[in-house]
Write a protein that holds these residues in place. Structure first.
Motif, PDB file in Angstrom:
ATOM      1  N   ALA A  23       2.038 -87.048 -91.258  1.00  0.00           N
ATOM      2  CA  ALA A  23       2.945 -86.034 -90.735  1.00  0.00           C
ATOM      3  C   ALA A  23       3.444 -85.180 -91.887  1.00  0.00           C
ATOM      4  N   ALA A  24       3.325 -83.882 -91.719  1.00  0.00           N
ATOM      5  CA  ALA A  24       3.773 -82.940 -92.739  1.00  0.00           C
ATOM      6  C   ALA A  24       5.062 -82.259 -92.294  1.00  0.00           C
ATOM      7  N   SER A  25       5.933 -82.010 -93.253  1.00  0.00           N
ATOM      8  CA  SER A  25       7.168 -81.287 -92.976  1.00  0.00           C
ATOM      9  C   SER A  25       7.438 -80.337 -94.132  1.00  0.00           C
ATOM     10  N   MET A  53      -6.470 -75.197 -89.957  1.00  0.00           N
ATOM     11  CA  MET A  53      -5.625 -75.019 -88.785  1.00  0.00           C
ATOM     12  C   MET A  53      -6.455 -74.494 -87.614  1.00  0.00           C
ATOM     13  N   GLY A  54      -7.562 -73.832 -87.900  1.00  0.00           N
ATOM     14  CA  GLY A  54      -8.445 -73.340 -86.852  1.00  0.00           C
ATOM     15  C   GLY A  54      -9.396 -74.401 -86.315  1.00  0.00           C
ATOM     16  N   GLY A  55      -9.388 -75.580 -86.937  1.00  0.00           N
ATOM     17  CA  GLY A  55     -10.199 -76.681 -86.433  1.00  0.00           C
ATOM     18  C   GLY A  55     -11.533 -76.864 -87.123  1.00  0.00           C
ATOM     19  N   ARG A  71      -6.320 -82.700 -85.763  1.00  0.00           N
ATOM     20  CA  ARG A  71      -5.059 -82.107 -86.225  1.00  0.00           C
ATOM     21  C   ARG A  71      -4.261 -81.599 -85.029  1.00  0.00           C
ATOM     22  N   ASP A  72      -2.967 -81.790 -85.086  1.00  0.00           N
ATOM     23  CA  ASP A  72      -2.046 -81.242 -84.085  1.00  0.00           C
ATOM     24  C   ASP A  72      -1.186 -80.214 -84.804  1.00  0.00           C
ATOM     25  N   ASN A  73      -1.502 -78.956 -84.609  1.00  0.00           N
ATOM     26  CA  ASN A  73      -0.792 -77.903 -85.342  1.00  0.00           C
ATOM     27  C   ASN A  73       0.674 -77.799 -84.938  1.00  0.00           C
ATOM     28  N   ASN A  76       2.245 -80.608 -86.787  1.00  0.00           N
ATOM     29  CA  ASN A  76       1.888 -80.689 -88.203  1.00  0.00           C
ATOM     30  C   ASN A  76       1.453 -82.094 -88.596  1.00  0.00           C
ATOM     31  N   THR A  77       0.581 -82.651 -87.787  1.00  0.00           N
ATOM     32  CA  THR A  77       0.043 -83.974 -88.085  1.00  0.00           C
ATOM     33  C   THR A  77      -1.476 -83.914 -88.187  1.00  0.00           C
ATOM     34  N   VAL A  78      -2.016 -84.827 -88.961  1.00  0.00           N
ATOM     35  CA  VAL A  78      -3.468 -84.966 -89.078  1.00  0.00           C
ATOM     36  C   VAL A  78      -3.795 -86.449 -88.947  1.00  0.00           C
ATOM     37  N   THR A  79      -4.863 -86.730 -88.241  1.00  0.00           N
ATOM     38  CA  THR A  79      -5.261 -88.101 -87.967  1.00  0.00           C
ATOM     39  C   THR A  79      -6.707 -88.317 -88.395  1.00  0.00           C
ATOM     40  N   LEU A  80      -6.967 -89.481 -88.937  1.00  0.00           N
ATOM     41  CA  LEU A  80      -8.325 -89.848 -89.316  1.00  0.00           C
ATOM     42  C   LEU A  80      -8.692 -91.127 -88.568  1.00  0.00           C
TER      43      LEU A  80
END
Length: 115
Positions: A23-25, A53-55, A71-73, A76-80
Motif C-alpha cells: 500500500a502506497a501513501s 498506472m495504465g496496466g 494494481r488498484d489505482n 494505491n495498492t499493488v499485489t503480487l
C-alpha cells in the motif's frame, strides 16, 4: 514523500503460492509505476514485476507464467500473486514506486521457499 507498506510473505513449500501486497501513501502521481524487486542472499536486487498506472506489465523471465502483478489505482495498492514457487524464488521482496525520476522502497518482506 511516498511511503510503502508491504504485507504477505512467509515460508512455503515448493509448488505453493503466496500473495504479497503493498500500500502506497503520500504524493502519488498518475505517471507512477509500481512493482516488486527481490534480493537473494549474496545477490543483487533484481526486478520481479512492474505495472504502470495504465496496466502495462513487465516480468522477469524467471517468473513469467507463474507470477501475476495487479494494481488498484484508487487504493494505491499493488499485489503480487506468486504461484508454483521454487526455492530459487527465495529472497527479500521489496515494493517499489517510481515517479518523477525517484524510486521509493518498502522495508521488504521475506519469502522462503523450502521443504
Amino acid at each position: 514523500q511516498v511511503q510503502l507498506v508491504e504485507s504477505g510473505g512467509g515460508l512455503v513449500q515448493p509448488g505453493g503460492s503466496l500473495r504479497l501486497s503493498c500500500a502506497a501513501s503520500g504524493s502519488i502521481v498518475s505517471t507512477s509505476a509500481m512493482g516488486w524487486y527481490r534480493q537473494a542472499p549474496g545477490k543483487e536486487r533484481e526486478l520481479v514485476a512492474t505495472i504502470t498506472m495504465g496496466g502495462n506489465t513487465k516480468y522477469a523471465d524467471s517468473v513469467k507464467g507463474r507470477f501475476a502483478i495487479s494494481r488498484d489505482n484508487a487504493k494505491n495498492t499493488v499485489t503480487l500473486q506468486m504461484n508454483s514457487l521454487k526455492p530459487a524464488d527465495t529472497g527479500v521482496y521489496h515494493c517499489n514506486l517510481a515517479q518523477w525520476g525517484m524510486d521509493y522502497w518498502g522495508q521488504g518482506t521475506q519469502v522462503t521457499v523450502s521443504s
